[in-house]
Design an enzyme around this catalytic site. Structure first.
Site, PDB file in Angstrom:
ATOM      1  N   LYS A  19       9.391   1.999   2.840  1.00 29.86           N
ATOM      2  CA  LYS A  19       8.895   3.115   3.644  1.00 29.86           C
ATOM      3  C   LYS A  19       9.792   3.304   4.861  1.00 29.86           C
ATOM      4  O   LYS A  19      10.104   2.352   5.579  1.00 29.86           O
ATOM      5  CB  LYS A  19       7.447   2.883   4.071  1.00 29.86           C
ATOM      6  N   HIS A  75       2.760  -1.248   4.728  1.00 30.83           N
ATOM      7  CA  HIS A  75       3.270  -0.489   3.590  1.00 30.83           C
ATOM      8  C   HIS A  75       4.407  -1.254   2.904  1.00 30.83           C
ATOM      9  O   HIS A  75       4.882  -2.265   3.399  1.00 30.83           O
ATOM     10  CB  HIS A  75       3.781   0.886   4.043  1.00 30.83           C
TER      11      HIS A  75
END
Length: 244
Positions: A137, A133
């Protein structure tokens, strides 16, 4: 994600009656952003059919509690909850319908089904889960990766030991599941399940090219949950209804 939901709602013609942020007042895509501290009062005054939450666990619990007080169904896309947070959401589901999902991409629901089938078909194969990600995040592994891990355990009918990364002397033990989280750039989200043994390997991958796919799924969930009785729901319930 809040901005993605607002943009997706405008594109599909859904009416947004309120939007709040802990950052205070503002405007996005023609929608007034109001302070989060006014959320409860806004729910009472504007009477939305459902609320969508993509925030952080501590804020999410407060938002859902306000929804329960106002009798407004809630769709929760926040991840990273601890056991106490989840218990609070479960308690609220006795008063309102709550749909919580780690991922609102339809392809991820397909991935979960395929992972279960593959693990059942390949007993004894080593399993590794890798998720990637963007660098902002907060939770790791991702909520989706944890849901994939749960699906693996369900297929095996036993909870495998989850080994997060490897360092130094770390030989693989039978039955364990390797878990790897990568954070880089602005990657929207990628999840891969690797099964390997018998001189072969199987890789199952889902890659999201845009956060818009999650916003669209969350809006589908909000449309679906409006009018449902109090209880705990999953995005798979929405897709099950749409396929009949």
């Amino acid at each position: 994600m809040g901005r993605e939901v607002l943009s997706a709602a405008r594109e599909r013609g859904d009416e947004v009656v309120l939007a709040v942020s802990r950052s205070g007042r503002g405007e996005f895509d023609g929608v007034e952003i109001e302070p989060a501290s006014e959320f409860g009062a806004l729910l009472e005054a504007r009477e939305p059919e459902a609320a969508i939450d993509f925030t952080v666990p501590e804020a999410s619990v407060d938002y859902v509690d306000a929804c329960a007080e106002a009798g407004v169904p809630a769709v929760v896309g926040t991840t990273g909850f601890d056991d106490a947070d989840l218990a609070a959401l479960r308690d609220a589901s006795a008063r309102i319908p709550i749909l919580k999902a780690a991922n609102f991409a339809r392809g991820v629901q397909g991935l979960l089904e395929v992972v279960r089938a593959a693990v059942e078909a390949l007993p004894g194969y080593d399993v590794e889960v890798t998720e990637t990600h963007h660098n902002g995040k907060r939770d790791a592994p991702s909520g989706t990766a944890n849901r994939v891990l749960d699906a693996i355990d369900e297929a095996r009918a036993v909870e495998g030991e989850r080994v997060h990364g490897r360092e130094g002397e770390a030989p693989r033990e039978s039955g364990e599941i390797g878990v790897h989280a990568r954070r880089a750039g602005d990657i929207t989200g990628e999840h891969e399940v690797l099964l390997a043994d018998n001189h072969e390997e199987l890789r199952l991958t889902h890659r999201a090219e845009s956060r818009g796919v999650f916003a669209a799924g969350a809006l589908d969930a909000a449309d679906w949950i409006a009018g449902h009785v109090p209880g705990w729901y999953d995005f798979s319930d929405v897709l099950a209804d749409s396929s009949t």
